[in-house]
Enzyme design. Structure first.
Site: not given
Ligand code: IPE
Ligand code: IPE
Ligand code: MG
Length: 231
Positions: A20, A68
Site C-alpha cells: 500500500d 479496487n
Molecule cells: C489494499 O489497499 C489493496 C492493495 C494493496 C492491493 P487499499 O489502498 O485498496 O486499501 P484501503 O482502501 O486503504 O483499505
Molecule cells: C496500493 O497503493 C496499490 C493498489 C491498491 C493497487 P494505493 O494506490 O492504494 O496508494 P494509496 O493508498 O492511495 O497511497
Molecule cells: Mg491504498
C-alpha cells in the site's frame, strides 16, 4: 493451506504483503498516481529477484482487491495495463529465478487477454521451487464464502474442509503479514489465513520498500515468540 503452524517458528516460510501507498508516494512528489503504481511494480520486481536467498517458500502479494474496482476507470486501466506489461517483461525472469507463479482471487473474471497471459505464465512457471502468489481481484470474504459453499456442496462444513477449499490451499501456513504505508487494517486480505500470523505494519510507502526491509522484517519475525494459544 494446512492448519499446522510452521514447525520451525524461527524461520518464516510464508510472508504476505499488503503493498500500500503508491498513490501517496506519487502525491508527495507532485506526480500522477500512475507513476506511483509504476514505481510500485519496480519494488515488486526487485523483491521477487531477491527471493532466492531469503529462505522463503512463499511470498503472497496483494496487487488488486475486489474493492479496487471502485477507483476511477483511468486508474483501474493503468493498473491492468501495468499487469500486462509486467507479465510480458518479467515472465522469463520468473522462470530463470525458479519462481512458481500462483494467482489467488477471482482472476478468471479479469479481461480475457489478461486471463490468457496469466494461464500461460502459470503453466510456464509450474516447475518453480518457491512460490510468488499474487492476489488479483481478491477479496478474503468472497474467498471464504466460495470455500464454504464448496464444503457445503459435499455436506461437510468444518474448519478443515473450508481451509481445503480456499485459494491458498496448497500454500504453507501464513507466518507473517506485512502492510506498508502506515495503515493498520487488513482491507479484506487473508482474513482466515491470518488467524495466527504475526503482523508487521510499517510506515514505508510501497515504492520505497526494499529487499533489505524484507530481510529486517524476517529478522524481527525470528525474534517473536509464537504461542498458538498454548503456554
Ligand atoms: C489494499 O489497499 C489493496 C492493495 C494493496 C492491493 P487499499 O489502498 O485498496 O486499501 P484501503 O482502501 O486503504 O483499505
Ligand atoms: C496500493 O497503493 C496499490 C493498489 C491498491 C493497487 P494505493 O494506490 O492504494 O496508494 P494509496 O493508498 O492511495 O497511497
Ligand atoms: Mg491504498
Amino acid at each position: 493451506m494446512g492448519d499446522t503452524p510452521s514447525q520451525d517458528a524461527a524461520r518464516a516460510r510464508h510472508v504476505a504483503i499488503i503493498m500500500d501507498g503508491n498513490g501517496r508516494w506519487a502525491k508527495k512528489r507532485g506526480l500522477p498516481r500512475s507513476v506511483g503504481h509504476q514505481r510500485g511494480v519496480e519494488a515488486v520486481r526487485k523483491l521477487v529477484r531477491s527471493l532466492d536467498g531469503s529462505g522463503l517458500d512463499c511470498l503472497t502479494l496483494y496487487a488488486f482487491s475486489s474493492e479496487n474496482w471502485k477507483r476511477s476507470e483511468d486508474e483501474v486501466d493503468d493498473l491492468m495495463n501495468l499487469m500486462r506489461k509486467f507479465i510480458k517483461s518479467d515472465l522469463q525472469q520468473f522462470i530463470d529465478n525458479k519462481v512458481r507463479l500462483k494467482i489467488i482471487g477471482d482472476w478468471q473474471s479479469l479481461a480475457p487477454d489478461i486471463v490468457e497471459m496469466l494461464e500461460d505464465a502459470l503453466e510456464k512457471t509450474s516447475q518453480g521451487s518457491h512460490t510468488v502468489a499474487v492476489a488479483l481481484n481478491y477479496g478474503s470474504q468472497q474467498e471464504i464464502a466460495r470455500a464454504a459453499a464448496k464444503a457445503a456442496a459435499i455436506g461437510d462444513v468444518n474448519e478443515a474442509s473450508i481451509a481445503a477449499n480456499l485459494d491458498t490451499n496448497d500454500l504453507p501456513p501464513l507466518d507473517l503479514l506485512i502492510r506498508t504505508s502506515g495503515e493498520i487494517r487488513l482491507s479484506n486480505f487473508l482474513l482466515w489465513q491470518s488467524a495466527y500470523a504475526e503482523m508487521l505494519f510499517v510506515d514505508t510507502l510501497w515504492p520505497d520498500f526494499t529487499p533489505e526491509m524484507l530481510e529486517t522484517a524476517l529478522d524481527d519475525f525470528a525474534r517473536r515468540e509464537r504461542r498458538f494459544g498454548g503456554r
